[in-house]
Design an enzyme around this catalytic site. Sequence first.
Site, PDB file in Angstrom:
ATOM      1  N   CYS A   2       0.819  -1.221   0.000  1.00 38.50           N
ATOM      2  CA  CYS A   2       0.000   0.000   0.000  1.00 38.50           C
ATOM      3  C   CYS A   2       0.854   1.273   0.000  1.00 38.50           C
ATOM      4  O   CYS A   2       1.971   1.270   0.518  1.00 38.50           O
ATOM      5  CB  CYS A   2      -0.873   0.034   1.249  1.00 38.50           C
ATOM      6  N   ARG A  42       4.873   0.707  -6.070  1.00 39.75           N
ATOM      7  CA  ARG A  42       4.794  -0.191  -4.916  1.00 39.75           C
ATOM      8  C   ARG A  42       3.837  -1.357  -5.176  1.00 39.75           C
ATOM      9  O   ARG A  42       3.849  -2.334  -4.426  1.00 39.75           O
ATOM     10  CB  ARG A  42       4.331   0.587  -3.676  1.00 39.75           C
ATOM     11  N   TRP A  91      -2.902  -2.628  -1.757  1.00 38.31           N
ATOM     12  CA  TRP A  91      -2.454  -3.935  -2.234  1.00 38.31           C
ATOM     13  C   TRP A  91      -3.072  -4.936  -1.278  1.00 38.31           C
ATOM     14  O   TRP A  91      -2.709  -4.969  -0.109  1.00 38.31           O
ATOM     15  CB  TRP A  91      -0.930  -3.991  -2.196  1.00 38.31           C
ATOM     16  N   ASN A 117      -1.491   1.511   5.887  1.00 41.69           N
ATOM     17  CA  ASN A 117      -0.576   0.567   5.242  1.00 41.69           C
ATOM     18  C   ASN A 117      -0.068  -0.378   6.326  1.00 41.69           C
ATOM     19  O   ASN A 117       0.349   0.080   7.391  1.00 41.69           O
ATOM     20  CB  ASN A 117       0.584   1.352   4.605  1.00 41.69           C
ATOM     21  N   GLY A 118      -0.114  -1.694   6.063  1.00 44.81           N
ATOM     22  CA  GLY A 118       0.373  -2.659   7.057  1.00 44.81           C
ATOM     23  C   GLY A 118      -0.729  -3.631   7.442  1.00 44.81           C
ATOM     24  O   GLY A 118      -1.706  -3.795   6.700  1.00 44.81           O
ATOM     25  N   GLU A 492      19.972 -15.692  -9.239  1.00 48.31           N
ATOM     26  CA  GLU A 492      19.444 -14.346  -9.470  1.00 48.31           C
ATOM     27  C   GLU A 492      18.944 -14.191 -10.919  1.00 48.31           C
ATOM     28  O   GLU A 492      17.897 -13.593 -11.154  1.00 48.31           O
ATOM     29  CB  GLU A 492      20.522 -13.307  -9.123  1.00 48.31           C
ATOM     30  N   LYS A 496      15.084 -13.289 -11.945  1.00 50.07           N
ATOM     31  CA  LYS A 496      14.702 -12.158 -12.814  1.00 50.07           C
ATOM     32  C   LYS A 496      13.756 -12.637 -13.903  1.00 50.07           C
ATOM     33  O   LYS A 496      12.753 -12.018 -14.171  1.00 50.07           O
ATOM     34  CB  LYS A 496      15.936 -11.507 -13.466  1.00 50.07           C
ATOM     35  N   GLU A 499      10.202 -13.695 -12.473  1.00 49.07           N
ATOM     36  CA  GLU A 499       9.318 -12.682 -11.909  1.00 49.07           C
ATOM     37  C   GLU A 499       8.767 -11.706 -12.945  1.00 49.07           C
ATOM     38  O   GLU A 499       7.657 -11.222 -12.785  1.00 49.07           O
ATOM     39  CB  GLU A 499       9.958 -11.933 -10.730  1.00 49.07           C
ATOM     40  N   HIS A 515      22.302 -34.674  -9.936  1.00 42.57           N
ATOM     41  CA  HIS A 515      21.495 -35.213  -8.834  1.00 42.57           C
ATOM     42  C   HIS A 515      19.999 -35.002  -9.063  1.00 42.57           C
ATOM     43  O   HIS A 515      19.214 -35.126  -8.126  1.00 42.57           O
ATOM     44  CB  HIS A 515      21.919 -34.564  -7.508  1.00 42.57           C
ATOM     45  N   LYS A 617       6.966  -3.862  -4.485  1.00 34.50           N
ATOM     46  CA  LYS A 617       8.348  -3.416  -4.383  1.00 34.50           C
ATOM     47  C   LYS A 617       8.884  -3.535  -2.954  1.00 34.50           C
ATOM     48  O   LYS A 617      10.000  -3.975  -2.741  1.00 34.50           O
ATOM     49  CB  LYS A 617       8.450  -1.968  -4.873  1.00 34.50           C
TER      50      LYS A 617
HETATM   51  C1  F6R Z   1      13.421  -9.429  -6.775  1.00 33.95           C
HETATM   52  C2  F6R Z   1      13.158  -8.551  -5.663  1.00 33.95           C
HETATM   53  C3  F6R Z   1      12.867  -9.143  -4.331  1.00 33.95           C
HETATM   54  C4  F6R Z   1      13.582  -8.325  -3.239  1.00 33.95           C
HETATM   55  C5  F6R Z   1      13.163  -8.825  -1.848  1.00 33.95           C
HETATM   56  C6  F6R Z   1      13.920  -8.107  -0.743  1.00 33.95           C
HETATM   57  O1  F6R Z   1      13.705  -8.736  -7.936  1.00 33.95           O
HETATM   58  O2  F6R Z   1      13.174  -7.354  -5.821  1.00 33.95           O
HETATM   59  O3  F6R Z   1      13.213 -10.481  -4.279  1.00 33.95           O
HETATM   60  O4  F6R Z   1      14.952  -8.456  -3.422  1.00 33.95           O
HETATM   61  O5  F6R Z   1      11.792  -8.629  -1.672  1.00 33.95           O
HETATM   62  O6  F6R Z   1      13.714  -6.736  -0.811  1.00 33.95           O
HETATM   63  P1  F6R Z   1      14.694  -5.718  -0.102  1.00 33.95           P
HETATM   64  O7  F6R Z   1      16.018  -5.812  -0.742  1.00 33.95           O
HETATM   65  O8  F6R Z   1      14.036  -4.385  -0.319  1.00 33.95           O
HETATM   66  O9  F6R Z   1      14.752  -6.100   1.348  1.00 33.95           O
END
Ligand code: F6R
Length: 622
Positions: A2, A42, A91, A117-118, A492, A496, A499, A515, A617
Amino acid sequence: MCGIVGYFRKEEGISITLKNRKADNATFPDVLCEGLRRLEYRGYDSAGIAVRDHKGIRVVKKKGKVEDLEAAIQRNNLNEKYTIGIAHTRWATHGVPNDANAHPHSSMDGSIAVVHNGIIENYKILKSSLEEQGYKFSSNTDSEVIPQLIHFFYKETNDFELAVQKTLSKLEGAYAFLAIHKDHEKIIGAKNGSPLCFGISDSEYIFGSDEAPFIDKTRRVIYLDDKDMLTVEKSAYTIRNFEGFDIQKEISEVPYDLEAIGKNGHEHFMMKEIHEQPETITNAFSSRINHINSLAVDNFPNLPHSINRIISLACGTSWHAALIGRYIIEKNTGIPVNAEYASEFRYMKPALFKDDVVIAISQSGQTADTKEALKLAIDSGCYCAGIVNVVGSDIARLAGKGLYLHAGPEIGVASTKAFTSQVIALNLLNLLLNSNRAYRSRVVGEMKSLPDKLQQTIERTEPLIEEIAQEFKNHSNFLYMGRGINYPVALEGALKLKEISYIHAEGYSAGEMKHGPIALIEESMPSLFILTGDGVGYSKTLSNLEEVKARKGRVIALTDNGKNLKHILTDKDYIIPTVETIDELSPVINIVPLQLMAYHIAKERGCEIDKPRNLAKSVTVE
Ligand code: F6R
C-alpha cells in the site's frame, strides 16, 4: 504494497504545482492523485481519496488504477477548495480487491477517514468488541477497525488526538496510517513498522510512504520512527510518541530529485535502472575505495577485533547478494559467513554469540522479515549493521551503522541496480576485513575499471540478447547453472526471468545437475550456463555443459572465454560474451546480461515489466 499520501495546504490561494500539468488547471484531488501515481511502483489493486472542508469529509475510492479513481472523482464533482486530503493505493491483504475494501475507510457515521498501510494483527478481536457496541462494518479489511476505534474514543474524550492515541494503544501489528476528522482541520499520522515520512514546504505539508509524492515540492523531510505520531495543523506540526510525550525530530534533506524518479527516456524503469549500473556501482565505491581504514571507523565503528562469524540476513535478490558475499568474504578472510533467509532466521531460534557480526541487506530497508530478523540479532547483543539503499529507512535506522548503496530510487519491482551495488558493498566489507595490502590494491584497481567494463558488456551484449529473446520467448521452462560465485548469479538470473516474464526458471549449482535436474534435459528445456574465471569452476561447468549437449539440450553460455565452447555448441546455441574481471567482482558483470535477457523476453511476451503481477516493491508485511 500500500501507498499513503496526505496533503495539507497551509494557505488559501496558493497555486498547486503539478508535474506535466498546468498549475491553474489542477484541483486539490489532482494533487492527491499525482502523489498516488508516484507511489504506483509499490504495486496496488485499488485507490481512493478523502477530502475535507467545513461541510465534512468526502470519500471516493475505486478498484483498479489511479485513472479509474480520477474518473470516479470527476463523476462525483469534487471541485471544492479543499485544504486537507488523504489518499491511498491498496495492495490487498485482508479482503479481495473491490471498491468496499479500498481505502480510505471511515467511521460508521462518516466523521473520520483513515488510510492505512500494514496489518492490524488483532483486528478480529477489536472488530467483534466494536460490533458488540453497535458498530457496523462495511468492508472485510483489518484497516476499518482504525476509524471505528478512533470514533469510539472520540465519543469518550471529544479530543481527536487523544482518541488516536488511545486507538494506538489497542493496535497490534505493523502499520502506518493517516486520519482526518470532519470537525478538525488536522491530519494525524502514526507509524509503527510501516514507512511514513513528512515533507515540509512553505505552503504545504505532505505525507508519503516515501518521498516521491512531494519531492518536486520540497526536499525537506522528517522520517518518522516507529511509535511516532505527527499532528499537522495550519499553524504548526507536533510530533509525540504513542504515550503522548513531545519529541523533537531533525529535518533532513532528500538526497535525490524528481528527475531521478523519471524514466530518463527508457520505456520502463527497469531498463533505465539496468543502464544506470555503471554509474550506480561507481556511487557505491567511489568515495570509499581509497579510504577503507576510515570506512572501518566511520561506517562500522567498534567492529569486534576477533569476529566469530558473519551472518547476513536478507530476502530475494538481496539474499542472492548475501550468498555472493559469503563466497567472497569467507574465501578471502577465513571468517565463516552464513547467508540466511530472514524469513527463516527470525523463527528458528538461532544460536547467536557476542562476537557474531550480523549484516542486514535490503534495498528498500523496509522488508518486514529482514527487519524482524535484525531486531532479533540486536536483542541478542550481536554487532549489527546494514547494507541498505533507502536512506532513513527502518532497517537503516535500526542497524544504526553500515553502508548505504547510494543507488538512487529503484522503481522497477524487479531489483537490478541495488543488487550490483550490494555486491560492491560486500566487496568493500571484504577489503575492510582483509589486511593483505597487495590483495587490497588488486581489488581496488579492478573495481576502478569495473564501470567501463560493465558499460562495454551492456553495449556488446544487448543486440545479441534481443535476438535470443526472440528465439526463446515461447519457452515455458529454463535452467540457469553456475558453480562457485556463479551459482548465486544463476539463482538471481532465474529469479529475474520468472518474476517479470512468468517463465518457470530454476537456478542450480551446476554440480547438482547430475542429482536430479539432468532428467529434464531435452530440446525444449534450454540451459543457461555461466562460465567465467580461470579456476576449477570454469572447467567443471564446461563438463556439465557438455553433458547437456550430449542430451540434445539447447545452451546459452554466458562466458568471458568462449574459445573452448566453439567445438561443443551447435548453431542452435548461443554464446553471450562478457568482459573479464576478478572473481569477486564478476557477479556485477555477469548479472547484467541476464537482467537484459529477462527484460527483453518479458517485453516480447507483452508482460507488465515494471509492475509484475502479484509482486510488490517493498514487502512490508509477512
Ligand atoms: C526481486 C526482488 C525481491 C527483493 C526482496 C527483498 O527482484 O526485488 O526479491 O529483493 O523482496 O527486498 P529488499 O532488498 O528491499 O529487502
